[in-house]
Design a protein around this motif. Structure first.
Motif, mmCIF file in Angstrom:
data_model
loop_
_atom_site.group_PDB
_atom_site.id
_atom_site.type_symbol
_atom_site.label_atom_id
_atom_site.label_comp_id
_atom_site.label_asym_id
_atom_site.label_seq_id
_atom_site.Cartn_x
_atom_site.Cartn_y
_atom_site.Cartn_z
ATOM 1 N N GLY A 1 0.799 -1.216 0.000
ATOM 2 C CA GLY A 1 0.000 0.000 0.000
ATOM 3 C C GLY A 1 0.832 1.267 0.000
ATOM 4 N N MET A 2 1.972 1.259 0.709
ATOM 5 C CA MET A 2 2.839 2.432 0.733
ATOM 6 C C MET A 2 3.382 2.743 -0.659
ATOM 7 N N ALA A 3 3.818 1.713 -1.382
ATOM 8 C CA ALA A 3 4.352 1.907 -2.733
ATOM 9 C C ALA A 3 3.261 2.407 -3.677
ATOM 10 N N ILE A 4 2.040 1.865 -3.537
ATOM 11 C CA ILE A 4 0.924 2.303 -4.383
ATOM 12 C C ILE A 4 0.631 3.783 -4.132
ATOM 13 N N THR A 5 0.566 4.175 -2.854
ATOM 14 C CA THR A 5 0.277 5.572 -2.514
ATOM 15 C C THR A 5 1.328 6.508 -3.090
ATOM 16 N N GLU A 6 2.607 6.159 -2.881
ATOM 17 C CA GLU A 6 3.679 7.020 -3.373
ATOM 18 C C GLU A 6 3.651 7.129 -4.894
ATOM 19 N N THR A 7 3.384 6.009 -5.579
ATOM 20 C CA THR A 7 3.336 6.024 -7.051
ATOM 21 C C THR A 7 2.195 6.897 -7.558
ATOM 22 N N ILE B 1 0.848 12.562 -12.425
ATOM 23 C CA ILE B 1 -0.045 13.675 -12.747
ATOM 24 C C ILE B 1 -1.466 13.201 -13.041
ATOM 25 N N ARG B 2 -1.602 11.942 -13.488
ATOM 26 C CA ARG B 2 -2.924 11.423 -13.844
ATOM 27 C C ARG B 2 -3.763 11.093 -12.615
ATOM 28 N N THR B 3 -3.114 10.784 -11.483
ATOM 29 C CA THR B 3 -3.849 10.278 -10.315
ATOM 30 C C THR B 3 -3.532 11.022 -9.033
ATOM 31 N N SER B 4 -2.715 12.080 -9.112
ATOM 32 C CA SER B 4 -2.266 12.761 -7.894
ATOM 33 C C SER B 4 -3.418 13.371 -7.110
ATOM 34 N N HIS B 5 -4.570 13.655 -7.776
ATOM 35 C CA HIS B 5 -5.695 14.310 -7.117
ATOM 36 C C HIS B 5 -6.568 13.347 -6.313
ATOM 37 N N ILE B 6 -6.389 12.031 -6.508
ATOM 38 C CA ILE B 6 -7.292 11.051 -5.890
ATOM 39 C C ILE B 6 -6.978 10.916 -4.400
ATOM 40 N N PRO B 7 -7.949 11.133 -3.493
ATOM 41 C CA PRO B 7 -7.713 10.886 -2.054
ATOM 42 C C PRO B 7 -7.486 9.394 -1.798
ATOM 43 N N ILE B 8 -6.470 9.084 -0.991
ATOM 44 C CA ILE B 8 -6.138 7.694 -0.671
ATOM 45 C C ILE B 8 -6.258 7.500 0.838
ATOM 46 N N ILE B 9 -7.073 6.502 1.224
ATOM 47 C CA ILE B 9 -7.272 6.164 2.632
ATOM 48 C C ILE B 9 -6.560 4.845 2.914
ATOM 49 N N ILE B 10 -5.569 4.894 3.827
ATOM 50 C CA ILE B 10 -4.842 3.683 4.213
ATOM 51 C C ILE B 10 -5.646 2.976 5.301
ATOM 52 N N LEU B 11 -5.951 1.686 5.094
ATOM 53 C CA LEU B 11 -6.742 0.881 6.022
ATOM 54 C C LEU B 11 -5.925 -0.364 6.357
ATOM 55 N N THR B 12 -5.346 -0.439 7.589
ATOM 56 C CA THR B 12 -4.383 -1.502 7.862
ATOM 57 C C THR B 12 -4.345 -1.864 9.333
ATOM 58 N N ALA B 13 -3.775 -3.056 9.604
ATOM 59 C CA ALA B 13 -3.576 -3.508 10.990
ATOM 60 C C ALA B 13 -2.281 -2.950 11.580
ATOM 61 N N ARG B 14 -1.449 -2.326 10.777
ATOM 62 C CA ARG B 14 -0.191 -1.754 11.265
ATOM 63 C C ARG B 14 -0.502 -0.388 11.879
ATOM 64 N N GLY B 15 -0.640 -0.360 13.196
ATOM 65 C CA GLY B 15 -1.185 0.834 13.830
ATOM 66 C C GLY B 15 -0.215 1.642 14.650
#
Length: 931
Positions: free
Chosen positions: A738-744, A749-763
Motif C-alpha cells: 500500500g505504501m508503494a501504491i500511494t507514493e506512485t 499527474i494522472r492520479t495525484s488528485h485522488i484521495p487515498i485512505i490507508i486501512l491496515t492492521a499496522r497501527g
C-alpha cells in the motif's frame, strides 16, 4: 583459572625465548652450511621455445658451460612461441632484479621495447640468435643468417654446376628475422648467377602445408633444388619428395646441422639431404660472455658465430666430433655427481657436530631461564591469590543476577500462559452463543452470513491461541511425549475423514494410498493429529478446485521407519519461501492466503519429540509434498515417553473443526444488486482479504460505485484505467504494498488528485507518520468502525467539492493555481491552462491536441480535469475563450470581428451567438455598455 592462565603465560614466554634462541642458532648453522653454496649471480634466460631440437641443444650447451660456474643461479623461462608471454616473462625477471638477462626473441619487433626497458634499468642484456630492432643491448651472440643464406646459394650453385631451377621454404617470414635474412642471402646470391632460376619462396603458413608443397612440385617438374631455412622443414620436404618419387631428382639443403636422431648431420649422412649448414646455437658463447660481463672482464658487443656447410665430404668427421663431445659431457656429469655426493657427506657431518654443540648451549640457556621464571612464579602466585578473591566476588554477583533474570523470565512465561488461557474463556463464550444463534431458523439470511464470518474468525483466533500455548509448553520443556502403540493407517484414515466434506465441496480428488491394512507405530495421538491437521489444512487451502491431494502411508525399504507422505497439486512455493517454511512466525506470500507462521514450525517440533523428521519439497505451480518419518519399535523412546496403556483414538470434533473451519467459505451476502439512490462517486478497494473486501463493499455499495482489486499490481492498473474518486488500500498486499501504491499514485499527474485512505492492521505511530509522509489523505487502523470510514470518505469528497467551488467562479489562472493544495496538481493545472491559452486563437484546437501535449489518454484527461477543475474539457476551453473575449472587449480597441478571430472563432455571427448565450448580451452591446 586466572592463576593457571598466568602460569601458562609465564611458561609460554620462556618457551618463546627458548625457541628464539633455537631459531637463531639454527640460522647460524644454516648460514655456515650454505655459505659455500651461496649463489653470487642470478642470470635469467627468456627462451622463445624449448620445443625444437635446436633450442634444446642451445640449453644443453649452456648447462655444460654453467657446470664450470657453480656461483651462477640460472633461471629459464619458456615463452612457448608467444611474444606476449615472453614480454610478460621478461618483466617478471626484471622484477626479480636478476643480475643479467639472456633473451632469445620469438619475434624481433614485439620484444624490442621490453629489452630496452631492462637495459635502461641497468640490467645487462645479451641477445641470442636474433637481434631486436634497437641497439640498446649489452651484447649479441649468434651466427649471421644472411651469410647462412649466401652459403646455401654457393652450395646450390656448385651442386647444380651453375644451371638449374631452385626454390626455398620459409617457416615464418612475417615475424622471424632469421628466416628473412636467410631468404635474402640465398636470393641475393642467385640473382648474381643468371644460370640459376629462382622459382618461388614457399611459406609454411597453413596446415597441412606438405599437401600444398606436393601439389606445387607436381605442377612444377622443373624444380631441381630446395633450400629449407631449417633442417625440420628440410626433412618434411624430403618426405614429400619421396612420396612423389622425386627424392633422386630434387636436392635438398637444410640449416642447423644438429646431431642426434633426425638432426641435420644424420640426414646428410643418410643421404636425405645434400647438405646442411651448421648454425651454431651460441649457448656456450652466451654463458662465457655473461660471465665476462658479470666479472667486469673484457667482452665483445657483437659475437658473430662461424657457420659451415656439412655435406657428404665432412659429415662423418662432424658426427664423430659431436659424439666425442657428448661422451666427454657425460663423463663430466658423472664426476660432478661424485663431487656433490662428497659435499653432502661433509655437510651431514658438520651438521651433527653443530647440532651437538647447539644442544649443549641450549641446555645451559634453558637452565638459566627456568631459574629466572621460578623466581617470577612466586611473585605471580601472590598476585593471583588477590585476583581469585575478586573473581569469586564477581561470580557471586553473576549468580544473583542470573536468579533475578530467571525470576523475570518465569514471570513473563507465566503471564503469557495465563493470558493465553484467559483468551480461551471469552472465545468459548463467543463461540457457544454463536452456534446457538446460527441454529435459529428465524435468523435473517444477511445476519446469518455476518455471524458465520464472526464464527470463522473466532475459530481462527482459537486455533492461534492453542498453537501459541503448545509452543510455550515446548519452550518450557513441559510438553512430554506419551507414545502408545497404535495402528498408523487407521489413525491417518480417521484424520482424513474430517476433510472429506471439504474435498467434495471443492471437487478435489482426495485419497489415502497404502498397501497395508495395519502398521503399528509408537506415537502420541494428541501430537500427531495436530501435525496432520496442520499439513492437510494447508494442502486444502492452497489446492484449487478440481485438484488432487494424496496421503500415502508405508514403510521404508529397511523396515525401520514408517513414512507418511502428503502430496497436493496446489500452487506450490517459491525457493525463498521453501527455505524458511519451518521458521517460526515466517509468513510466505503464496496465493491469497497468508498464514501465522506457527503451524509448520509447531509440526516440526512435535515430530522432533517423536525422534522423527519432516521434510518438504515444492515447486511453484507444481504442488507441494510433505514427508514425515517415524521410527518403528520403541527402542528409541525413553522410559518416561512410553504409555503402555492402549487407548483407541477417536476424532475430536472440536479439534477437527478448528482446523477445517478456516477452509470454509462464508456465504456473505453481497448488496451489489440493491437499488442505489445515488452513485456519483466511485471507490477502488485494494485489499487481499476477500472477506474484508466484501464487508466494506456491502457497507458502501448503496451510495458509491465499488471497484475491487485483490493485490497491489491489479489495484495500481485499475487506478490508472478508471481514475476513481477515492482509493481505500491495505498496506500488506501481494505485489506492490500500500505504501508503494500511494507514493506512485501521488507522484503521477494522472492520479495525484485522488484521495487515498490507508486501512491496515499496522497501527504504530511511526507507521502512521510514514503513511502521511507519502501524502496519504487518511490512515485508519484495523479493527475499524465502518461509520468512521464512511465519514472519512464523505470528508474527503467535501474537500474536493470545496476546491471545485473555486474553479467554477471564473477565477483567473493564478487564482486557480493558488487554490490547489498539491504541488503536482498545480503543475498539471498550470500546464493545462498554458496549452489552452497558447492555442486560444486556433479554431481547430481540441482535446486530442491537449492529450498529445500532456501525454495522457482522453479518458484520463476528462476525469482529471473534472476531478480537479470541476469542468468538462470542452466547456473549460469555451469558458477560457469567452473570458479572453471579455478582456479584449474591455481593454483593447479592436473590432468584434478581430476579437472573434483572436479567440478562435472563424465566424463573427457564431461568436456573437455563443457570447450572448454565455453572458446574456451581445459583444457589441457589452462593448457599448462599457463605453
Amino acid at each position: 583459572m586466572i592463576a593457571v592462565h598466568l602460569k601458562k603465560q609465564t611458561l609460554k614466554k620462556g618457551l618463546t625465548i627458548y625457541c628464539f634462541l633455537l631459531i637463531f642458532l639454527a640460522c647460524g648453522l644454516a648460514s655456515c652450511n650454505s655459505s659455500t653454496e651461496k649463489k653470487k649471480f642470478t642470470i635469467g634466460f627468456s627462451q622463445c621455445t624449448l620445443g625444437d631440437n635446436w633450442r634444446k641443444t642451445m640449453q644443453k650447451e649452456m648447462e655444460r658451460e654453467l657446470a664450470f660456474h657453480p656461483e651462477i643461479n640460472f633461471i629459464i623461462k619458456d615463452a612457448n612461441l608467444s611474444s606476449e608471454k615472453q614480454i610478460e616473462q621478461i618483466q617478471q625477471l626484471i622484477d626479480q632484479k636478476v643480475d643479467l638477462l639472456l633473451v632469445s626473441p620469438n619475434q624481433a619487433k614485439p620484444i624490442t621495447s621490453i629489452v630496452e626497458k631492462a637495459y635502461q634499468e641497468g640490467i645487462p642484456v645479451i641477445i641470442i640468435d636474433r637481434k631486436t630492432l634497437s641497439n640498446n643491448y649489452t651484447a649479441f651472440v649468434g651466427a649471421n643468417n644472411y651469410k647462412v643464406g649466401l652459403n646455401a646459394g654457393t652450395f646450390a650453385n656448385a651442386l647444380l654446376k651453375g644451371k638449374g631451377n631452385v626454390m626455398d621454404i620459409a617457416g615464418d617470414p612475417a615475424g622471424s628475422s632469421a628466416t628473412i635474412d636467410r631468404h635474402n642471402g640465398f636470393t641475393d646470391f642467385i640473382k648474381e648467377h643468371p644460370g640459376i632460376n629462382y622459382v618461388k619462396q614457399f611459406n609454411v603458413d597453413t596446415d597441412p602445408w606438405q599437401d600444398e608443397l606436393g601439389e606445387f612440385l607436381r605442377s612444377h617438374t622443373e624444380i631441381q633444388l630446395i633450400f629449407a631455412t631449417n633442417d625440420r622443414l628440410a626433412f618434411s620436404a624430403y618426405s614429400v619428395c619421396k612420396k612423389l618419387g622425386l627424392e633422386q631428382k630434387i636436392s635438398i639443403i637444410g640449416v642447423d646441422g644438429l646431431p642426434g636422431e633426425n638432426g641435420g648431420i644424420e640426414l646428410v649422412e643418410k643421404g636425405m639431404l645434400k647438405a646442411t649448414i651448421l648454425y651454431p646455437t651460441g649457448g656456450k658463447e652466451a654463458i662465457q660472455t655473461a660471465f665476462n660481463i658479470l666479472n667486469n672482464k673484457p667482452f665483445k658487443k657483437d659475437n658473430d658465430l662461424a657457420s659451415t656447410i656439412i655435406d657428404s665430404t665432412n659429415v662423418r668427421i662432424m658426427k664423430l666430433q659431436n659424439d666425442k663431445v657428448l661422451e666427454q659431457q657425460q663423463d663430466i656429469d658423472k664426476r660432478q655427481k661424485k663431487i656433490e655426493e662428497q659435499i653432502t657427506v661433509t655437510k651431514n657431518q658438520t651438521n651433527i657436530i653443530l647440532a651437538i654443540s647447539l644442544t649443549l648451549v641450549l641446555a645451559l640457556i634453558m637452565g638459566a631461564i627456568l631459574f629466572y621464571y621460578l623466581k617470577e612464579n612466586r611473585k605471580i602466585n601472590l598476585r593471583l591469590a588477590k585476583q581469585n578473591e575478586e573473581i569469586l566476588d564477581q561470580r557471586n554477583q553473576l549468580i544473583e543476577l542470573g536468579k533475578k533474570a530467571k525470576e523475570a523470565n518465569d514471570a513473563k512465561i507465566n503471564f503469557f500462559t495465563n493470558i493465553s488461557h484467559e483468551l480461551r474463556t471469552p472465545l468459548t463464550l463467543v463461540l457457544g452463543p454463536l452456534d446457538e444463534l446460527l441454529s435459529s431458523a428465524k435468523l435473517h439470511f444477511s445476519a446469518k452470513a455476518q455471524l458465520e464470518m464472526v464464527k470463522k474468525n473466532a475459530m481462527r483466533l482459537l486455533r492461534l491461541v492453542n498453537q501459541l500455548m503448545d509452543f510455550r509448553k515446548i519452550e518450557e520443556a513441559r510438553m512430554k511425549l506419551k507414545a502408545s502403540e497404535n495402528n498408523l493407517i487407521e489413525f491417518v484414515q480417521e484424520i482424513t475423514n474430517a476433510f472429506r466434506e471439504m474435498a467434495d465441496k471443492k471437487h478435489i480428488a482426495f485419497r489415502v494410498d497404502t498397501k497395508d491394512t495395519s502398521l503399528n507405530v509408537w506415537f502420541d495421538v494428541n501430537m500427531l493429529d495436530k501435525v496432520l491437521f496442520n499439513i492437510l489444512s494447508n494442502a486444502f487451502k492452497y489446492t484449487n478446485d478440481q485438484g488432487s491431494i494424496t496421503v500415502t502411508v508405508k514403510k521404508d525399504d529397511l523396515n525401520t521407519r514408517a513414512i507418511i507422505i502428503i502430496e497436493d497439486s496446489g500452487i506450490g512455493m517459491k525457493p525463498e519461501t521453501l527455505e524458511h517454511a519451518f521458521d517460526l512466525f515466517y509468513q510466505g506470500n503464496e496465493g491469497a492466503f497468508k498464514g501465522t507462521g506457527l503451524g509448520l514450525a509447531l509440526s516440526k517440533e512435535l515430530i522432533a519429540l517423536h525422534h522423527g523428521s519432516i521434510k518438504i519439497k515444492s515447486e511453484k505451480w507444481k504442488g507441494t509434498m510433505f514427508e514425515i518419518t517415524l521410527p518403528l519399535g520403541k527402542t528409541h523412546l525413553e522410559e518416561n515417553e512410553i504409555d503402555n496403556e492402549v487407548k483407541p483414538y477417536y476424532l475430536n470434533y472440536e479439534d477437527a473443526r478448528i482446523y477445517t473451519n478456516e477452509l470454509e467459505t462464508v456465504p456473505l451476502v453481497s448488496t451489489e444488486n440493491i437499488p442505489a439512490t445515488s452513485k456519483d462517486y466511485s471507490i477502488l478497494i485494494i485489499e487481499d482479504n476477500a472477506e474484508i473486501r466484501l464487508y466494506i463493499k456491502n457497507q458502501l455499495n448503496k451510495n458509491y460505485e465499488i471497484i475491487e482489486a485483490e493485490n497491489g499490481n491489479v489495484g495500481l492498473n485499475l487506478a490508472y484505467e478508471i481514475v476513481p474518486d477515492i482509493i481505500i488500500s491495505d498496506i500488506m498486499l501481494p505485489g506492490k504494498d500500500g505504501m508503494a501504491i500511494t507514493e506512485t499514485l501521488k507522484n503521477d499527474i494522472r492520479t495525484s488528485h485522488i484521495p487515498i485512505i490507508i486501512l491496515t492492521a499496522r497501527g504504530s505511530m511511526e507507521q502512521q507518520i510514514e503513511g502521511l509522509k507519502i501524502n496519504a489523505d487518511a490512515y485508519i487502523v484495523k479493527p475499524f468502525n465502518i461509520q468512521y470510514l464512511e465519514e472519512t470518505i464523505k470528508n474527503q469528497i467535501r474537500k474536493r467539492a470545496t476546491l471545485k467551488d473555486h474553479y467554477t467562479s471564473e477565477l483567473s489562472n493564478e487564482g486557480i493555481k493558488s487554490s490547489i493544495s498539491k504541488k503536482i496538481d498545480r503543475k498539471f493545472v498550470s500546464e493545462f491552462s498554458s496549452i489552452i491559452e497558447s492555442n486560444i486563437a486556433n479554431e481547430n484546437f481540441g482535446v486530442d491536441d491537449i492529450c498529445k501535449e500532456i501525454g495522457i489518454s482522453r479518458v484520463q484527461l476528462y476525469r482529471k480535469v473534472k476531478a480537479v477543475l470541476g469542468y468538462n474539457v470542452n466547456d473549460y476551453i469555451l469558458t477560457v475563450r469567452m473570458q479572453k473575449a471579455k478582456y479584449l472587449l474591455l481593454n483593447e480597441d479592436l473590432s468584434i470581428s478581430e476579437i472573434s478571430y483572436k479567440v478562435g472563432f472563424s465566424s463573427q455571427a457564431y461568436f456573437s451567438t455563443v457570447f450572448k448565450s454565455k453572458f446574456g448580451v451581445t459583444p457589441k452591446a457589452f462593448k457599448e455598455k462599457k463605453m
